[in-house]
Enzyme design. Structure first.
Site, mmCIF file in Angstrom:
data_model
loop_
_atom_site.group_PDB
_atom_site.id
_atom_site.type_symbol
_atom_site.label_atom_id
_atom_site.label_comp_id
_atom_site.label_asym_id
_atom_site.label_seq_id
_atom_site.Cartn_x
_atom_site.Cartn_y
_atom_site.Cartn_z
ATOM 1 N N ASN A 28 6.745 -14.046 4.591
ATOM 2 C CA ASN A 28 6.067 -14.099 5.891
ATOM 3 C C ASN A 28 4.569 -14.343 5.734
ATOM 4 O O ASN A 28 3.960 -15.076 6.529
ATOM 5 C CB ASN A 28 6.304 -12.786 6.656
ATOM 6 C CG ASN A 28 7.690 -12.722 7.254
ATOM 7 O OD1 ASN A 28 8.282 -13.746 7.591
ATOM 8 N ND2 ASN A 28 8.234 -11.526 7.374
ATOM 9 N N ASP A 58 14.317 22.738 -29.223
ATOM 10 C CA ASP A 58 13.936 24.027 -28.639
ATOM 11 C C ASP A 58 13.166 24.935 -29.588
ATOM 12 O O ASP A 58 12.868 26.074 -29.250
ATOM 13 C CB ASP A 58 15.180 24.772 -28.146
ATOM 14 C CG ASP A 58 16.175 25.074 -29.277
ATOM 15 O OD1 ASP A 58 15.906 24.676 -30.431
ATOM 16 O OD2 ASP A 58 17.221 25.691 -29.000
ATOM 17 N N GLU A 98 0.806 -1.220 0.000
ATOM 18 C CA GLU A 98 0.000 0.000 0.000
ATOM 19 C C GLU A 98 0.839 1.270 0.000
ATOM 20 O O GLU A 98 0.352 2.351 -0.303
ATOM 21 C CB GLU A 98 -0.963 0.014 1.198
ATOM 22 C CG GLU A 98 -0.315 0.183 2.574
ATOM 23 C CD GLU A 98 0.245 -1.123 3.118
ATOM 24 O OE1 GLU A 98 0.824 -1.110 4.215
ATOM 25 O OE2 GLU A 98 0.108 -2.154 2.453
ATOM 26 N N ASP A 138 9.913 21.670 -33.267
ATOM 27 C CA ASP A 138 10.242 20.514 -32.431
ATOM 28 C C ASP A 138 9.062 20.035 -31.585
ATOM 29 O O ASP A 138 9.129 18.959 -30.992
ATOM 30 C CB ASP A 138 11.411 20.853 -31.490
ATOM 31 C CG ASP A 138 12.713 21.035 -32.244
ATOM 32 O OD1 ASP A 138 12.996 20.200 -33.118
ATOM 33 O OD2 ASP A 138 13.434 22.013 -31.975
ATOM 34 N N ASP A 186 19.136 17.863 -31.814
ATOM 35 C CA ASP A 186 19.669 18.754 -32.834
ATOM 36 C C ASP A 186 21.118 19.063 -32.450
ATOM 37 O O ASP A 186 21.561 18.759 -31.345
ATOM 38 C CB ASP A 186 18.821 20.029 -32.888
ATOM 39 C CG ASP A 186 19.092 20.842 -34.145
ATOM 40 O OD1 ASP A 186 19.870 20.373 -35.003
ATOM 41 O OD2 ASP A 186 18.538 21.948 -34.260
ATOM 42 N N ASN A 238 2.639 -4.796 9.917
ATOM 43 C CA ASN A 238 2.673 -4.148 8.612
ATOM 44 C C ASN A 238 2.968 -2.656 8.732
ATOM 45 O O ASN A 238 3.733 -2.082 7.948
ATOM 46 C CB ASN A 238 1.337 -4.366 7.906
ATOM 47 C CG ASN A 238 1.355 -3.930 6.452
ATOM 48 O OD1 ASN A 238 2.207 -4.370 5.703
ATOM 49 N ND2 ASN A 238 0.421 -3.073 6.074
#
Length: 849
Positions: free
Chosen positions: A665, A597, A291, A601, A333, A690
């Site tokens: 376990n 940039d 979790e 692109d 580039d 836990n």
């Protein structure tokens, strides 16, 4: 049918300008800061809100959505009605502590990541308090006046006040990839389709060329893009990381269901109390469920983002960190990445290779009057020397686009009207029928011999490392009204503008480091082959293969897949061809990064697994990128790659630990129900076990990582995780059963002593094995972080002290005999030794990289 007032308000581009100005209280000089604050209170920030945006309370409650947690809480309520108030209270306390801890860590991490993202937020030029200023797009309000130029991302839905050669890419809204021209003024005919609103621009579109000034009319969710499925906020396609975590979750779910059903069935056969058996089975399922995985992932990625920020790498999307660590191909580039981006105009030559002032003059006039985005080549031309342009007037322009690869400007001056053109040399040359032989006086027909001679000059200059632009012109009639693409024909070739951009000294070292780290660097450029080869030679990079745009155009997908894998020098590519190469590499299972940039692109940045841009990039490129470099240097990027791998390793530590000792376990607990006359551990004890184990793993995001783990790209591999669980889990179970034997035969343990002894042993083995599993090498050669070491030892100490604490009777513990604490260290030492040996065997047989 005339529109009613509501429709007029909706289609603001149809309103007469005076009516719109009165409605929004518009002032061409801009609004004041105080007025802007008042409007912000009324309209809200200029952002697309995620639908159903949640506050902190909802975010907290979302952490209870785990079905196992909900079932556990419901079962505890039933238990309370049957009189088990103590068990009910303890279960709720443990669950609340776990959920709160998870929420706090994840929230703090997400806030840190959001602050980093805001540090590279796209800004826009706006008039406030009578002066021009730069503000984040989120701070714009209706009534603001914004200044727009090539490369800008449209900050809101706006009505144009002024526009000059203003071309927009609005494919986001209309699907039309070709630029459309926008002009100021009222529409002659009312339209409902925003694609026909030639006097308005819309959020999310981008400026291709020209300049504009506009009133902000709609912001945030009121914009056109906010009305249609909020596409800028939609969930992106799943990455390899999200797919991997989903597959892992499904694996855990299947194992959990099988184990819980088995345990519940065994307890039913032995006719044990239903509620006790049910709580035990659910608690077992909670113990099996990782979790903390969402929290560990978020915190690890956010800490990685903070570390990357210190190295001038800003992460906009946390998942991009994992993709960066997985990247095995980098497409980039060359300008600014492999070169210094200090471009200067080295020479200006005519078709015969002689220095020509006429070539410089034509190039200068074109760059000076061009209203599109000024490229570094334009800046180099304008910096070369000042040419008097007072006698020239611009009439019109055909803006640059990445298919034509040229820009044309129609000019009046010196008693004539002409079209000045500059662009990719091979494209310019195809359009020419004549060439200059003596300034602008001597003009000859461009025959086959002359073309061959010009190409040889071109190749000679390119091989010398010079980047070239072709310069041409054409005389037109004095009343020629507009410049159109068809005018770019029957041109006179003037010559070449030759530029030099020195190679970046750090680039060769960075490329060698990337290659040594398993990343294949491919240079994808619009420049020619010869100049790129020259750069490779200067940097000492071997050319493994060359792929040109003309070749890409002729290839089908299977052929492109082969060539794209082989080649590392790809030149004369259009934006569409760059994008096609990236998609081809991805289809072959490669994790592709793209560094760019420019406006062109943006598609490739979106298509790549990880889009990388720089802080000085065009707005549209920064908006499309996942990661922003504050310094355009491959060395900085390589540092980010190492951080990406480091975060992946720390996430995998939690996965590996959860699928070894923890699972072992739980398997032991399920097996123990077959021969024990009582539950091997009470539900409350399982949950406490836990929770303490989770606490010991909280520092994993801050743990150190072995250098050997950073040498290769890191990919998610669910089958590898499954094999690790199947090999390492039984070792943990074996020592659990040894513990059972000792407790039952040596100590003749009853129910409470058995619970106590196994609680201590199981928690100690789960926690201490962290130091075995956290490294692929010998555990004593890898130094964990001080926080992880301190937390783990503290949790083991708590487990040892709990049976002697006031909480012991409530939790069902009793104090073990002294002999137990003499046997326990021997058992732990044997267990850790066995795990180290089996781990070594596993990595020798299953490790893929």
């Amino acid at each position: 049918m005339p529109m009613n007032s509501t429709e007029q308000e909706r289609f603001f581009w149809n309103l007469p300008f005076d009516a719109l100005q009165a409605q929004l209280q518009l002032d061409p000089a801009g609004i004041s800061t105080a007025d802007a604050q008042a409007r912000m209170m009324r309209f809200g920030p200029n952002v697309l809100q995620a639908r159903g945006g949640n506050g902190l309370a909802i975010q907290y409650l979302r952490h209870f959505k785990n079905p196992l947690v909900l079932i556990l809480l419901a079962a505890s309520l039933i238990s309370a009605f049957t009189g088990e108030i103590t068990g009910f209270a303890i279960i709720w306390i443990i669950v609340l502590l776990s959920v709160t801890l998870d929420f706090y860590q994840e929230y703090r991490a997400s806030q840190a990541a959001e602050r980093l993202k805001q540090s590279v937020e796209v800004s826009t030029t706006v008039m406030r308090d009578g002066r021009s200023t730069q503000l984040p797009m989120s701070q714009l309000v209706p009534g603001d006046v914004v200044m727009l130029s090539a490369g800008d991302l449209m900050p809101a839905d706006c009505r144009l006040i002024e526009a000059r050669d203003f071309f927009i890419n609005q494919s986001l809204l209309t699907g039309e990839s070709y630029p459309v021209e926008k002009k100021a003024g009222d529409l002659q005919v009312a339209v409902e389709d925003l694609a026909e609103a030639s006097n308005a621009v819309f959020m999310g579109t981008s400026v291709i060329s020209g300049m504009g000034k506009a009133f902000v009319c709609r912001t945030g969710d009121d914009t056109a893009v906010g009305k249609i499925a909020y596409s800028l906020e939609s969930t992106p396609p799943p990455t390899s990381f999200s797919i991997g975590t989903h597959q892992f979750g499904m694996l855990i779910m299947r194992l959990t269901i099988l184990l819980v059903l088995f345990v519940f069935l065994i307890n039913a056969l032995f006719q044990r109390p239903f509620m006790e058996s049910f709580l035990f089975a659910i608690a077992l399922a909670v113990g099996l469920t990782p979790e903390l995985l969402p929290m560990v992932v978020t915190v690890t990625l956010s800490r990685g983002a903070l570390r990357m920020a210190r190295h001038k790498v800003i992460v906009k999307q946390l998942a991009a960190i994992h993709n960066l660590g997985s990247m095995d191909v980098l497409c980039t580039d060359k300008t600014g990445t492999l070169t210094e981006a200090r471009i200067h105009l080295e020479r200006h030559l005519d078709a015969l290779g002689r220095d020509s002032e006429q070539v410089l003059k034509l190039a200068y006039l074109n760059s000076y009057f061009e209203t599109g985005i000024k490229s570094p080549l334009d800046e180099a031309i304008l910096e070369k020397e000042s040419i008097d342009v007072s006698g020239w007037r611009k009439v019109d322009e055909v803006p640059f686009d990445f298919e034509r690869r040229r820009v044309s400007v129609l000019l009046d001056g010196e008693g004539s009207r002409m079209l000045a053109v500059k662009g990719a040399p091979e494209d310019i040359l195809k359009l020419c029928t004549h060439y200059m032989t003596d300034g602008d006086q001597g003009i000859s027909a461009l025959d086959a011999q002359a073309r061959k001679s010009i190409r040889e000059l071109h190749d000679s200059l390119s091989q010398g490392g010079l980047r070239l632009l072709g310069i041409a012109w054409r005389q037109v009639a004095a009343d020629h009204p507009h410049a159109v693409v068809d005018d770019e024909s029957e041109l006179t070739f003037a010559g070449f503008a030759a530029f030099f951009d020195p190679p970046k000294q750090s680039a060769a070292k960075a490329i060698r480091a990337l290659a040594a780290g398993g990343i294949d660097v491919k240079v994808i450029t619009g420049d020619g082959e010869q100049i790129t080869r020259h750069l490779f030679a200067q940097l000492g990079i071997p050319v493994r293969g060359v792929l040109t745009g003309s070749e890409v155009q002729q290839m089908d997908e299977p052929a492109l897949a082969v060539r794209a894998q082989e080649a590392n020098l790809m030149c004369r590519l259009s934006p569409a061809q760059k994008n096609r190469i990236i998609l081809s590499l991805k289809s072959q299972g490669r994790t592709v990064g793209y560094l760019g940039d420019g406006i062109n692109d943006a598609p490739s940045l979106q298509s790549a697994d990880v889009g990388i841009s720089v802080d000085s990039a065009a707005d549209v490129a920064k908006a499309a990128a996942h990661i922003i470099l504050l310094e355009q240097d491959l060395g900085v990027l390589y540092t980010g790659v190492l951080e990406g791998r480091r975060t992946h390793v720390n996430i995998m530590k939690y996965i590996m630990m959860g699928t070894s000792s923890n699972f072992g376990n739980m398997f032991s607990m399920a097996g123990a129900t077959l021969f024990l006359p009582f539950l091997p551990m009470l539900p409350v004890q399982i949950l406490l076990n836990n929770l303490l184990y989770d606490v010991s793993e909280l520092p994993i995001p801050m743990d150190t990582v072995d250098n050997s783990s950073l040498l290769r790209p890191r990919h998610w591999d669910t089958s590898f995780i499954r094999n690790f669980m199947l090999v390492m889990g039984p070792v943990s179970s074996l020592f659990d059963f040894i513990t059972f034997f000792i407790l039952l035969k040596v100590f003749d343990a009853g129910e409470k002593l058995f619970h106590t002894g196994w609680f201590i042993e199981s928690l100690a083995t789960q926690v201490l094995v962290i130091f075995i599993i956290r490294t692929r090498g010998k555990f004593f050669r890898s130094r964990p972080s001080k926080t992880l070491l301190a937390t783990s030892l503290a949790v083991v100490l708590i487990a040892l002290l709990l049976p002697f604490s006031p909480m012991a009777p409530i939790l069902g513990f009793v104090a073990p005999p002294p002999l137990f604490f003499l046997i326990l260290p021997i058992l732990l030492l044997c267990y850790l030794t066995a795990m180290e040996m089996v781990k070594g065997w596993f990595y020798r047989h299953f490790l893929k990289y």
